[in-house]
Design an enzyme around this catalytic site. Structure first.
Site, PDB file in Angstrom:
ATOM      1  N   ASP A  91       0.762  -1.608  -0.314  1.00 12.71           N
ATOM      2  CA  ASP A  91      -0.131   0.189  -0.453  1.00 12.71           C
ATOM      3  C   ASP A  91       0.516   1.264  -0.225  1.00 12.71           C
ATOM      4  O   ASP A  91       0.117   2.207   0.432  1.00 12.71           O
ATOM      5  CB  ASP A  91      -0.713   0.064   1.478  1.00 12.71           C
ATOM      6  N   ASP A 204      36.144  29.493 -15.027  1.00 12.36           N
ATOM      7  CA  ASP A 204      35.849  28.585 -15.513  1.00 12.36           C
ATOM      8  C   ASP A 204      37.520  28.205 -16.440  1.00 12.36           C
ATOM      9  O   ASP A 204      37.188  28.180 -17.025  1.00 12.36           O
ATOM     10  CB  ASP A 204      34.504  27.829 -16.122  1.00 12.36           C
TER      11      ASP A 204
HETATM   12  C1  SPV Z   1      30.790  22.744 -17.763  1.00 15.66           C
HETATM   13  O1  SPV Z   1      29.442  22.084 -17.902  1.00 15.66           O
HETATM   14  O2  SPV Z   1      31.653  23.337 -17.662  1.00 15.66           O
HETATM   15  C2  SPV Z   1      31.119  22.580 -19.484  1.00 15.66           C
HETATM   16  C3  SPV Z   1      30.473  22.202 -20.800  1.00 15.66           C
HETATM   17  O3  SPV Z   1      32.345  22.325 -20.141  1.00 15.66           O
HETATM   18  S1  SPV Z   1      30.142  24.516 -21.671  1.00 15.66           S
HETATM   19  O4  SPV Z   1      29.750  24.916 -20.297  1.00 15.66           O
HETATM   20  O5  SPV Z   1      28.960  24.739 -22.210  1.00 15.66           O
HETATM   21  O6  SPV Z   1      31.599  24.595 -22.778  1.00 15.66           O
HETATM   22 MG    MG Z   2      33.337  23.022 -18.412  1.00 13.21          MG
END
Ligand code: SPV
Ligand code: MG
Length: 431
Positions: A91, A204
């Site tokens: 259930d 990044d």
């Molecule tokens: C990330 O997510 O870090 C990538 C994909 O490498 S992108 O940001 O589209 O390059």
């Molecule tokens: Mg990346």
């Protein structure tokens, strides 16, 4: 004699299942449905036994007369074939996405006049322990690592979502929705370099070091079982890359994706707005081969990411690289684009698939986001990665809250859009 049908989706039999059979036997001869692998993984479970082993396990149970395959979490096909007089189920499926399965069963049996019997679900400490042991097993590196390759065999298209913490890992692990009468969920997790950097307030550019990136993986693996695809940026120096491969493999990560760039890496979505240097085919192929030599299991995948379209070097260059990287040992090819129109991605996939049917193709539709998973699958794509959407949804929500608290000198005005306190303090299960 009446027939009773019940469906099992487990690798381990506990008192709860035995009780279901005991109750079912009171109504007639018991037929057990064994969920197929493909159906099982739609159900937020993952097999640790093969289908044949599960079938045999159910056949040995006292009181089970027959075991049949159930190919879908929904009961339509199996009900149509068997027309059982009774369906027996615990259930514990009245709430949440599983209630869609219950509705489906009720609809099926109504067509021919069957009956649903719901048995009180057994929540004994032993049953709870067995359930969590099964989950723990899936979290172990040897099970988690091979799961991506298994999924690529079973799923028409594997879908991964970006995670960067325990909490985002839990979202990827537990979010299940009912959609057009089927259950849906993410298959895998992507540890994005962009998001892993952004949550740390860093650009990044391969600035967040590997030790820190591994720490993120560790946070995620502690609370999840789904497979992990790691964004390895350029992979760094080949001499370092081989160590990264070994570490990821040991941690239970399923795949690393490395991009064919060199020097100071910038995010691909900048395209040619910033200076970015593509690596030579020779260097990058050597890096892939060195990584393949370094890995110890057959489970781990090294996926080569081609930046030719991002850097506007053309389709020909992309193909040359794809063929060379596959030859160097790449277990998959990721082709990237920052155009809104998916045209160039589809063109690449179509042509690549003409003479390569097997190498998994990976795409990240952040810019070309109108295309659906189904359309991508039709063009031969095997893995789709939603690379940054959780971070991009959290940040504006948090920023707006911060601004409004400043605006009103109190938090009352923002409260309506927040998770209730009761919910946040009970969000994470304790052992
Ligand atoms: C990330 O997510 O870090 C990538 C994909 O490498 S992108 O940001 O589209 O390059
Ligand atoms: Mg990346």
């Amino acid at each position: 004699m009446k027939t009773v049908y019940t469906c099992f989706c487990t690798d381990i039999i506990h008192d709860g299942h035995l009780n279901i059979i005991k109750q079912a036997r009171k109504y007639g001869r018991v037929i057990v449905g064994a969920l197929s692998d493909a159906a099982l993984i739609r159900y937020n479970k993952f097999p640790t036994l093969s289908f044949e082993e599960r079938k045999k396990l159910y056949e040995t149970l006292d009181g089970v007369e027959q075991v049949v395959i159930q190919d879908s979490v929904m009961y339509d096909d199996v009900m149509e074939k068997l027309h059982p007089d009774y369906v027996v189920h615990g259930d514990n499926w009245k709430e949440g996405p599983e209630s869609a399965i219950r509705d489906n069963v009720l609809k099926c049996i109504e067509t021919y006049g069957g009956e649903l019997i719901e048995v009180k679900y057994t929540y004994s400490p032993v049953v709870k322990k067995i359930d969590s042991q099964l989950k723990e097993k899936l979290a172990m590196p040897e099970y988690r690592r091979k799961r991506l390759r298994q999924l690529l065999q079973i799923r028409p298209i594997v879908k991964a979502i970006e995670v960067h913490s325990g909490i985002t890992g839990l979202i990827a692990e537990k979010t299940v929705i009912e959609h057009y009468g089927e259950l849906d969920q993410f298959d895998a997790m992507w540890i994005s370099s962009l998001c892993d950097s952004t949550v740390k307030g860093k650009p990044d550019i391969e600035l967040v070091d590997m030790t820190s990136r591994f720490r993120t993986i560790d946070d995620v693996t502690e609370v999840t079982t789904k497979p992990i695809i790691f964004d390895g940026d350029t992979g760094g120096m080949t001499e370092h890359f081989v160590y990264t491969v070994r570490t990821l493999e040991r941690m239970g990560v399923s795949a690393i994706i490395i991009e064919d760039k060199t020097g100071l890496k910038k995010n691909s979505l900048f395209g040619t707005e910033v200076t970015q240097t593509q690596d030579s085919i020779e260097n990058f192929s050597a890096k892939i081969s060195a990584g393949k030599m370094a890995q110890l299991t057959d489970d781990f995948m090294i996926i080569a990411r081609i930046e030719s379209l991002i850097l506007e070097r053309g389709m020909e260059d992309a193909f040359k690289r794809a063929y060379a990287f596959v030859k160097a040992g790449a277990d998959g090819i990721m082709i990237h684009s920052r155009k809104e129109d998916p045209g160039e991605i589809l063109e690449f996939c179509d042509i690549f698939r003409r003479d390569n049917r097997d190498t998994p193709l990976v795409v990240v539709p952040s810019s070309f986001n109108t295309i659906t998973e189904e359309e991508l699958a039709e063009h031969g794509v095997n893995l789709v990665i939603y690379a940054n959407q959780l971070t991009r949804s959290a940040f504006p929500a948090m920023q707006k809250t911060a601004e409004d608290i400043l605006r009103y000198h109190r938090a009352k005005e923002v409260d309506d859009r927040l998770m209730p306190i009761k919910q946040i303090i009970t969000l994470i299960d304790e052992l």
